[in-house]
Every structure is written in structure tokens, then in C-alpha cells.
Write a protein that holds these residues in place. Structure first.
Motif, PDB file in Angstrom:
ATOM      1  N   GLN A  35       0.824  -1.203   0.000  1.00  0.00           N
ATOM      2  CA  GLN A  35       0.000   0.000   0.000  1.00  0.00           C
ATOM      3  C   GLN A  35       0.865   1.263   0.000  1.00  0.00           C
ATOM      4  OE1 GLN A  35      -3.658  -0.360   2.566  1.00  0.00           O
ATOM      5  NE2 GLN A  35      -2.636  -2.306   3.076  1.00  0.00           N
ATOM      6  N   ALA A  36       1.938   1.267   0.784  1.00  0.00           N
ATOM      7  CA  ALA A  36       2.843   2.423   0.822  1.00  0.00           C
ATOM      8  C   ALA A  36       3.493   2.629  -0.542  1.00  0.00           C
ATOM      9  CB  ALA A  36       3.897   2.239   1.905  1.00  0.00           C
ATOM     10  N   ASP A 101      -7.386   8.572   2.055  1.00  0.00           N
ATOM     11  CA  ASP A 101      -8.658   8.762   1.351  1.00  0.00           C
ATOM     12  C   ASP A 101      -8.669   7.951   0.048  1.00  0.00           C
ATOM     13  OD1 ASP A 101     -10.928   9.664   0.040  1.00  0.00           O
ATOM     14  OD2 ASP A 101     -10.472  11.791   0.309  1.00  0.00           O
ATOM     15  N   PRO A 102      -9.237   6.730   0.068  1.00  0.00           N
ATOM     16  CA  PRO A 102      -9.271   5.907  -1.144  1.00  0.00           C
ATOM     17  C   PRO A 102      -9.967   6.581  -2.333  1.00  0.00           C
ATOM     18  CG  PRO A 102      -9.777   4.567   0.762  1.00  0.00           C
ATOM     19  CD  PRO A 102      -9.754   6.005   1.228  1.00  0.00           C
ATOM     20  N   THR A 128      -6.794   1.977  -3.751  1.00  0.00           N
ATOM     21  CA  THR A 128      -8.055   2.633  -4.096  1.00  0.00           C
ATOM     22  C   THR A 128      -9.296   1.931  -3.559  1.00  0.00           C
ATOM     23  OG1 THR A 128      -8.156   1.465  -6.203  1.00  0.00           O
ATOM     24  CG2 THR A 128      -7.076   3.630  -6.199  1.00  0.00           C
ATOM     25  N   ASP A 129      -9.187   0.630  -3.297  1.00  0.00           N
ATOM     26  CA  ASP A 129     -10.324  -0.138  -2.793  1.00  0.00           C
ATOM     27  C   ASP A 129      -9.824  -1.185  -1.798  1.00  0.00           C
ATOM     28  OD1 ASP A 129     -12.926  -1.057  -2.475  1.00  0.00           O
ATOM     29  OD2 ASP A 129     -12.822  -2.379  -4.231  1.00  0.00           O
ATOM     30  N   PRO A 130      -9.281  -0.719  -0.672  1.00  0.00           N
ATOM     31  CA  PRO A 130      -8.687  -1.667   0.274  1.00  0.00           C
ATOM     32  C   PRO A 130      -9.733  -2.546   0.948  1.00  0.00           C
ATOM     33  CG  PRO A 130      -8.794   0.514   1.241  1.00  0.00           C
ATOM     34  CD  PRO A 130      -9.236   0.648  -0.186  1.00  0.00           C
ATOM     35  N   ASP A 132     -10.715  -5.367   4.105  1.00  0.00           N
ATOM     36  CA  ASP A 132     -10.554  -5.333   5.560  1.00  0.00           C
ATOM     37  C   ASP A 132      -9.137  -5.702   5.977  1.00  0.00           C
ATOM     38  OD1 ASP A 132     -13.180  -4.566   5.869  1.00  0.00           O
ATOM     39  OD2 ASP A 132     -13.917  -6.600   6.261  1.00  0.00           O
ATOM     40  N   ARG A 133      -8.568  -6.729   5.356  1.00  0.00           N
ATOM     41  CA  ARG A 133      -7.214  -7.162   5.709  1.00  0.00           C
ATOM     42  C   ARG A 133      -6.190  -6.083   5.371  1.00  0.00           C
ATOM     43  NH1 ARG A 133      -3.919  -8.327   8.816  1.00  0.00           N
ATOM     44  NH2 ARG A 133      -2.361  -9.906   8.490  1.00  0.00           N
ATOM     45  N   ASP A 134      -6.393  -5.391   4.251  1.00  0.00           N
ATOM     46  CA  ASP A 134      -5.504  -4.285   3.886  1.00  0.00           C
ATOM     47  C   ASP A 134      -5.563  -3.178   4.939  1.00  0.00           C
ATOM     48  OD1 ASP A 134      -4.624  -5.357   1.375  1.00  0.00           O
ATOM     49  OD2 ASP A 134      -6.556  -4.777   0.521  1.00  0.00           O
ATOM     50  N   ARG A 135      -6.765  -2.848   5.352  1.00  0.00           N
ATOM     51  CA  ARG A 135      -6.938  -1.787   6.360  1.00  0.00           C
ATOM     52  C   ARG A 135      -6.315  -2.188   7.702  1.00  0.00           C
ATOM     53  NH1 ARG A 135     -10.262   2.198   4.559  1.00  0.00           N
ATOM     54  NH2 ARG A 135     -11.709   1.685   2.908  1.00  0.00           N
ATOM     55  N   GLU A 136      -6.491  -3.425   8.096  1.00  0.00           N
ATOM     56  CA  GLU A 136      -5.896  -3.904   9.356  1.00  0.00           C
ATOM     57  C   GLU A 136      -4.373  -3.874   9.297  1.00  0.00           C
ATOM     58  OE1 GLU A 136      -7.482  -7.814   9.979  1.00  0.00           O
ATOM     59  OE2 GLU A 136      -9.540  -7.074  10.137  1.00  0.00           O
ATOM     60  N   ALA A 137      -3.819  -4.241   8.147  1.00  0.00           N
ATOM     61  CA  ALA A 137      -2.369  -4.292   7.997  1.00  0.00           C
ATOM     62  C   ALA A 137      -1.744  -2.896   7.971  1.00  0.00           C
ATOM     63  CB  ALA A 137      -1.994  -5.042   6.727  1.00  0.00           C
ATOM     64  N   ALA A 138      -2.521  -1.912   7.593  1.00  0.00           N
ATOM     65  CA  ALA A 138      -2.005  -0.550   7.469  1.00  0.00           C
ATOM     66  C   ALA A 138      -2.798   0.409   8.356  1.00  0.00           C
ATOM     67  CB  ALA A 138      -2.059  -0.115   6.018  1.00  0.00           C
ATOM     68  N   VAL A 139      -3.159  -0.057   9.529  1.00  0.00           N
ATOM     69  CA  VAL A 139      -4.018   0.742  10.399  1.00  0.00           C
ATOM     70  C   VAL A 139      -3.391   2.103  10.733  1.00  0.00           C
ATOM     71  CG1 VAL A 139      -3.223  -0.308  12.571  1.00  0.00           C
ATOM     72  CG2 VAL A 139      -5.531   0.667  12.424  1.00  0.00           C
ATOM     73  N   LEU A 140      -2.109   2.163  11.008  1.00  0.00           N
ATOM     74  CA  LEU A 140      -1.453   3.443  11.277  1.00  0.00           C
ATOM     75  C   LEU A 140      -1.188   4.205   9.982  1.00  0.00           C
ATOM     76  CD1 LEU A 140       1.161   2.404  13.996  1.00  0.00           C
ATOM     77  CD2 LEU A 140      -1.129   3.351  14.331  1.00  0.00           C
TER      78      LEU A 140
END
Length: 170
Positions: A35-36, A101-102, A128-130, A132-140
Motif C-alpha cells: 500500500q505504501a 482517502d481511497p 483505491t479499494d482496500p 478489511d485485511r488491507d486496512r488492518e495491515a495498514a491501520v497506522l
């Protein structure tokens, strides 16, 4: 003369991951890194839209991580100095905006299609369309409040650029 953005993308993504680390676990780190890198790639393509811009970047060098480090209260170690010189403050700031902001990331993806880098951004679904697992992995890394100090540095320029490119901002 080099014509690619790889050093800036790699250094900017590495800075973001150091400042906003992933939760423990190899999968989380890998997903956060993807994601980064996607955000840094998209931001760099927007920041340096032509081969000429990239050539100038390589000639003049990016801004480095000094101000970003100062804003985040980080004191870099001497062994970190080489890669940190390739961090581009604007790319990091725009990447932070895109991570937070996706919908903005999707608008940026549409805008980059008008640059000479249109084919280089690749698949950006995790940005652009993360899921749940993507969001959890990049929570910060995706937390708007945590990113705000960095994102606010160059957000007006990004918003102006996307408005000028005709990207639909929602």
C-alpha cells in the motif's frame, strides 16, 4: 541519465513505513508495504509527470527526509542517511493524502492516466479499494488523524493538480 522514479518511490515508501509501522506479522508488513509503495508510486507519477521532470529530479535531487523527520520527532541514525536523501517530501505528503482517502486515490489514478507514466502505476486496488485485511495491515499508515501533519504539508497542491486534471473529486 536515469528516467525512472524507483529510488524516490522506494525511499518515500520506506519513510512512510518507518513513520507509520504495520502491526506485527509478516503478512501485515507485506500488505502495508504494498500500500505504501502504491501510494508513493501514484504520488511520484503525479509529481513528476514527464520524462523531463524525472531527469530534473535526478539532476537536482529530491528534498530528503529532514523536515519530515523533524515533524515526526524522529532522529535518524547515521546508517540511514543514504536512502533518506532520496525521500521526496511532496511525494510523501501526497502519498499520505492518498492513503487516508481511497476516493482521492482513485481520482489521482484517473489523473495519472494523462501523464507519461500512465502505464507504470500498475494495479492499485489495495490503495483505491482496500479490503478489511488491507486496512488492518495498514491501520497506522491509513489513519487520517495520524497522517494529517504530513498530508497537510502539500495537500493544497495535490488538490489543485487534481482539479486542473479534471479528476472527479468526491
Amino acid at each position: 541519465m536515469p528516467h525512472d522514479l524507483t529510488p524516490v518511490i522506494a525511499a518515500s515508501a520506506r519513510w512512510l513505513l518507518a513513520a507509520f509501522p504495520a502491526p506485527a506479522g509478516a503478512l501485515s508488513r507485506a500488505l502495508a508495504e504494498v500500500q505504501a509503495r502504491q501510494a508513493a508510486s501514484l504520488a511520484a507519477a503525479l509529481r513528476y509527470p514527464t520524462d523531463f521532470d524525472v531527469q530534473l529530479l535526478h539532476l537536482l535531487a529530491p528534498s530528503g527526509a529532514h523536515r519530515l523527520d523533524w515533524l515526526n520527532g524522529y532522529d535518524p541514525q547515521p546508517e540511514d542517511s543514504a536512502w533518506r536523501t532520496w525521500v521526496d517530501e511532496t511525494v510523501v505528503s501526497w502519498a499520505a493524502c492518498l492513503l487516508a482517502d481511497p476516493a482521492l486515490a482513485a481520482a489521482a489514478q484517473r489523473a495519472v492516466r494523462e501523464t507519461e507514466h500512465r502505464g507504470e502505476a500498475g494495479e492499485l486496488q489495495r490503495l483505491t479499494d482496500p479490503g478489511d485485511r488491507d486496512r488492518e495491515a495498514a491501520v497506522l499508515l491509513r489513519h487520517p488523524d495520524l497522517l494529517e501533519t504530513v498530508a497537510a504539508l502539500h495537500r493544497p497542491e495535490l488538490m489543485e493538480l487534481l482539479s486542473a486534471e479534471g479528476a472527479e473529486l468526491s
